[in-house]
Design an enzyme around this catalytic site. Structure first.
Site, mmCIF file in Angstrom:
data_model
loop_
_atom_site.group_PDB
_atom_site.id
_atom_site.type_symbol
_atom_site.label_atom_id
_atom_site.label_comp_id
_atom_site.label_asym_id
_atom_site.label_seq_id
_atom_site.Cartn_x
_atom_site.Cartn_y
_atom_site.Cartn_z
ATOM 1 N N ARG A 81 30.670 -25.415 69.481
ATOM 2 C CA ARG A 81 29.876 -24.798 70.541
ATOM 3 C C ARG A 81 29.486 -23.356 70.237
ATOM 4 N NH1 ARG A 81 33.847 -27.897 72.846
ATOM 5 N NH2 ARG A 81 33.119 -29.798 73.868
ATOM 6 N N GLU B 215 48.330 -28.090 69.025
ATOM 7 C CA GLU B 215 49.513 -28.506 69.787
ATOM 8 C C GLU B 215 50.335 -29.512 68.985
ATOM 9 O OE1 GLU B 215 50.673 -30.269 74.221
ATOM 10 O OE2 GLU B 215 48.583 -29.998 73.632
#
Length: 230
Positions: A117, A154
């Protein structure tokens, strides 16, 4: 006709006029009726005040155009969806322009956009300020010789890459992405640029998730954001 003009005040005219029977009043006079000071003058300090109000209005419109989708891509995540911002030409244009206003006079020579993005916001900003746009991509997406920087997710790790020679030691750079969460990707981007000797002036994002404390990963690199996400 009043010499005072801000686009958002024209937008503000309709709701104000709907509250007032004085429909024929000039807009500055009409607005002064609803502001704390009836003696507000539209030059000097007051002009700066109105510019600040316009900026806040533009940011509020940007924030309202961003859709939040619960439990995507997994349960517990509140996904900040900028595709609805992109559907609103006014809000999208204002987001780009606010970045341009900030960096136009800072001698920025590189706008580095983080995949994916960052590729949406980076190129129009780079064009507007006269800088080159440098894409920072995921592995095996750039065809030439690259340098890479790994960062933790993560679960596991990922990396971003940059073409060798795209950025020079004399460059002053900003890093653009749509959102900062934990800050790992932006930190890797900063490291890539610093490895080739560039000066990273600032990181910039449309949205920040402050509770994830991503800006702490950036160390001394400033972070500029437009909207605090939910």
């Amino acid at each position: 006709m009043s010499s005072f003009s801000f686009p958002f005040l024209r937008n503000l005219a309709l709701p104000l006029r709907s509250l007032s029977p004085r429909l024929s009043l000039p807009l500055p006079r009409l607005i002064s009726l609803y502001l704390p000071s009836s003696r507000l003058r539209f030059h000097g300090v007051s002009t700066r005040l109105m510019a600040s109000l316009e900026r806040k209005h533009r940011i509020a419109e940007i924030a309202s155009s961003i859709r939040v989708i619960p439990d995507f891509p997994k349960p517990g995540v509140m996904f900040q969806d900028i595709t609805t911002l992109l559907l609103d030409p006014k809000a999208f244009g204002d987001a780009v322009e606010l970045f341009v206003e900030r960096y136009r006079d800072q001698r920025i020579s590189v706008v580095a956009g983080v995949e994916a993005r960052g590729f949406i916001f980076g190129p129009p900003i780079a064009l507007a300020i006269g800088a080159k746009f440098v894409p920072l991509r995921k592995p095996k997406k750039l065809p030439g010789e690259v340098i890479s920087e790994e960062y933790l997710l993560e679960y596991g790790a990922d990396k971003i890459e940059m073409h060798v020679g795209a950025v020079q030691p004399t460059d002053r750079a900003i890093v653009i992405d749509d959102l900062i969460a934990t800050g790992g990707t932006l930190r890797a981007a900063v490291k890539l640029l610093e490895r080739v000797g560039a000066e990273v002036v600032e990181c910039a994002c449309v949205i920040e998730l402050p509770e994830l404390k991503g800006r702490e990963k950036l160390g001394d690199i400033p972070l500029f954001v437009l909207v605090n996400g939910a």
